[in-house]
Design an enzyme around this catalytic site. Structure first.
Site, PDB file in Angstrom:
ATOM      1  N   HIS A 308       0.853  -1.185   0.000  1.00  0.00           N
ATOM      2  CA  HIS A 308       0.000   0.000   0.000  1.00  0.00           C
ATOM      3  C   HIS A 308       0.885   1.229   0.000  1.00  0.00           C
ATOM      4  O   HIS A 308       1.943   1.236   0.622  1.00  0.00           O
ATOM      5  CB  HIS A 308      -0.924   0.016   1.232  1.00  0.00           C
ATOM      6  CG  HIS A 308      -2.073   0.935   1.055  1.00  0.00           C
ATOM      7  ND1 HIS A 308      -2.011   2.273   1.360  1.00  0.00           N
ATOM      8  CD2 HIS A 308      -3.306   0.713   0.557  1.00  0.00           C
ATOM      9  CE1 HIS A 308      -3.168   2.831   1.065  1.00  0.00           C
ATOM     10  NE2 HIS A 308      -3.971   1.917   0.580  1.00  0.00           N
ATOM     11  N   ASP A 366      -7.873  -5.659   0.121  1.00  0.00           N
ATOM     12  CA  ASP A 366      -8.344  -6.532  -0.958  1.00  0.00           C
ATOM     13  C   ASP A 366      -7.920  -7.974  -0.794  1.00  0.00           C
ATOM     14  O   ASP A 366      -8.352  -8.841  -1.553  1.00  0.00           O
ATOM     15  CB  ASP A 366      -7.835  -6.011  -2.312  1.00  0.00           C
ATOM     16  CG  ASP A 366      -8.496  -4.706  -2.682  1.00  0.00           C
ATOM     17  OD1 ASP A 366      -9.684  -4.558  -2.367  1.00  0.00           O
ATOM     18  OD2 ASP A 366      -7.837  -3.843  -3.261  1.00  0.00           O
TER      19      ASP A 366
END
Ligand code: CMC
Length: 431
Positions: A308, A366
């Site tokens: 991320h 996710d």
């Protein structure tokens, strides 16, 4: 926004320039470079905005080192555990938790806006049946500009309000219609006696020839997925919505732009890509092969659902999502789901590998969402549409904040030009 007493000094070509510094309520200070070009004739260079605050905002705060995500100050784990999606929508839009009466009014308003104009069905019918639902949703949300003329004047706060309600209310209907269209089943109309998540599940899975009972466990899990994706400060799709709307474009077109951006595999498309990757891995014995590929500089393969831009220790949404995956699969009696086994082992192997530790790569939101969605019966192509419908409230809240800000200007980045300098045109016969 108030300046503190701090400033930064830039020394350039023998001149020095004082740059004001702003302090946020929490987080790192920002250096104000708005007058830098006018004063010093230079631009700053920051592709990917890794060190640039593109706006000020009071909606969402992320501390990537601590793995903290706050909406209007409230931690995401508390919201996911104690609140529900429509309450979080209210919080994001209006900045405060609603009273019981405010919440009831808000829920009634959203519920009463869930149907779409009947003529919009023609838009769906124009698509090929094998179109990706995201392709259909980008088109249909953009087409809302042609249907709801009474909520496209962005200078009218009441019209902005109505556009916000319409988008939050109609996105589940549009996403479910996109799904039904691609599988060749009739559209299912929304029902006002159901809550937001149950309504969406019913619109996706009911058929006219038999009764459909919403499983409350799945409805709660669905609501939690919506809540975990509701907003994430200035990510790529939100920045796209802000940039698109900075020109004064109408809200439905701007949200369609955000949906288009979200679709990419580095952003919202990662949930589909992640589940497809877990399926491709298939069994735990193949994990080392995929770990090696992810580490190989000459192989473009990345571990989907890992890494991320902002979170460098853990993604707090992933923590809740993992618990939710365990609960849902357990309650559905599929706790031995092979994909969950592969996911858990992949997470364990990756987290103990120095490559991932050094680059601070951890599972993101996710990584586990696809496992839950698949267990609910959704095909992978519906994962990103579900992210899009959840994020709509975030886009809308950020859009409202921006339009209401008197400092709002059209977004217009500059560039570091590396092309040819001026040269004369050459006639075709002389090239
Ligand atoms: N697998 C293997 N290596 C990776 C991964 C990964 N998933 N992510 C980053 N790296 C490596 C990358 O190769 C680079 O190595 P080096 O420094 O040697 O060149 C380093 O880590 C930094 O990567 P980056 O691409 O510069 O980092 P970024 O902040 O620009 O990208 C990211 C963040 C999320 C796009 C990236 O981690 C990624 O592509 N992850 C997989 C896709 C994914 O799961 N996306 C969902 C994000 S969360 C939901 C959302 O916001 O939409």
């Amino acid at each position: 926004m108030t300046e503190n007493n701090k400033s930064a000094t830039l020394n350039l070509n023998g001149e020095s320039y004082e740059l004001p510094i702003f302090s946020p309520t929490v987080g790192p200070d920002v250096i104000d470079i708005r007058k830098l070009y006018a004063a010093a004739g230079v631009f700053t260079y920051d592709p990917g905005f890794t060190s640039t605050a593109s706006c000020d905002s009071t909606i969402t705060y992320i501390d990537g080192e601590k793995g903290e995500l706050l909406h209007r100050g409230y931690p995401i784990d508390q919201l996911a555990g104690k609140s529900h999606f429509l309450e979080v929508c209210y919080l994001l839009l209006y900045g405060v938790l609603p009273t019981a009466e405010d919440l009831e009014n808000f829920e009634t308003t959203i519920t009463r806006h869930t149907m779409v104009h009947e003529q919009m069905i023609n838009f769906f019918r124009g698509f090929r049946r094998d179109a990706h639902p995201m392709a259909i949703i980008v088109g249909v949300v953009g087409a809302m500009s042609a249907f709801y003329h009474d909520s496209t004047d962005i200078n009218d706060p009441r019209q902005r309000e109505v556009a916000s309600h319409r988008l939050i209310a109609k996105m589940p209907t549009i996403a479910a219609m996109a799904y039904k269209y691609t599988i060749g089943q009739p559209f299912v109309y929304p029902r006002n006696d159901l809550d937001y998540a149950s309504n969406f599940l019913r619109m996706c899975f009911a058929v006219p020839c038999e009764e459909y009972e919403v499983n409350p466990i799945l409805s709660r899990a669905m609501d939690r997925i919506f809540t975990l994706h509701a907003d994430h400060e200035q990510n790529a799709s939100t920045s796209t919505v802000r940039l698109a709307s900075s020109s004064g474009a109408n809200p439905f077109a701007c949200i369609a732009a955000g949906i288009a951006c979200l679709w990419g595999p580095a952003h919202g498309g990662a949930n589909q890509a992640c589940l497809e990757m877990l399926k491709e891995i298939g069994t735990v014995d193949r994990i080392p092969e995929f770990i090696d590929r992810a580490k190989d500089k000459d192989d473009p393969f990345r571990l989907m659902g890992f890494g991320h831009r902002v979170y460098k220790n853990f993604d707090p949404r992933a923590t809740v999502m993992k618990q939710s995956a365990d609960e849902v699969l357990d309650l559905l009696g599929v706790e031995n789901n092979p994909l969950l086994q592969v996911a858990k082992e992949l997470e364990r192997v990756a987290l103990s590998d120095p490559y991932f530790a050094e680059k601070k790569l951890f599972p993101n939101v996710d990584f586990y969402s696809g496992i839950i969605l698949e267990a609910m019966g959704f095909p992978t192509s519906m994962f990103t549409p579900i992210f899009a419908l959840s994020r709509t409230v975030g886009w809308i809240s950020q859009w409202k904040e921006m339009i209401g800000d008197p400092q709002n200007k059209i977004g217009r980045p500059r560039q570091l030009y590396l092309g040819e300098t001026q040269r004369d045109y050459i006639d075709i016969e002389n090239r």
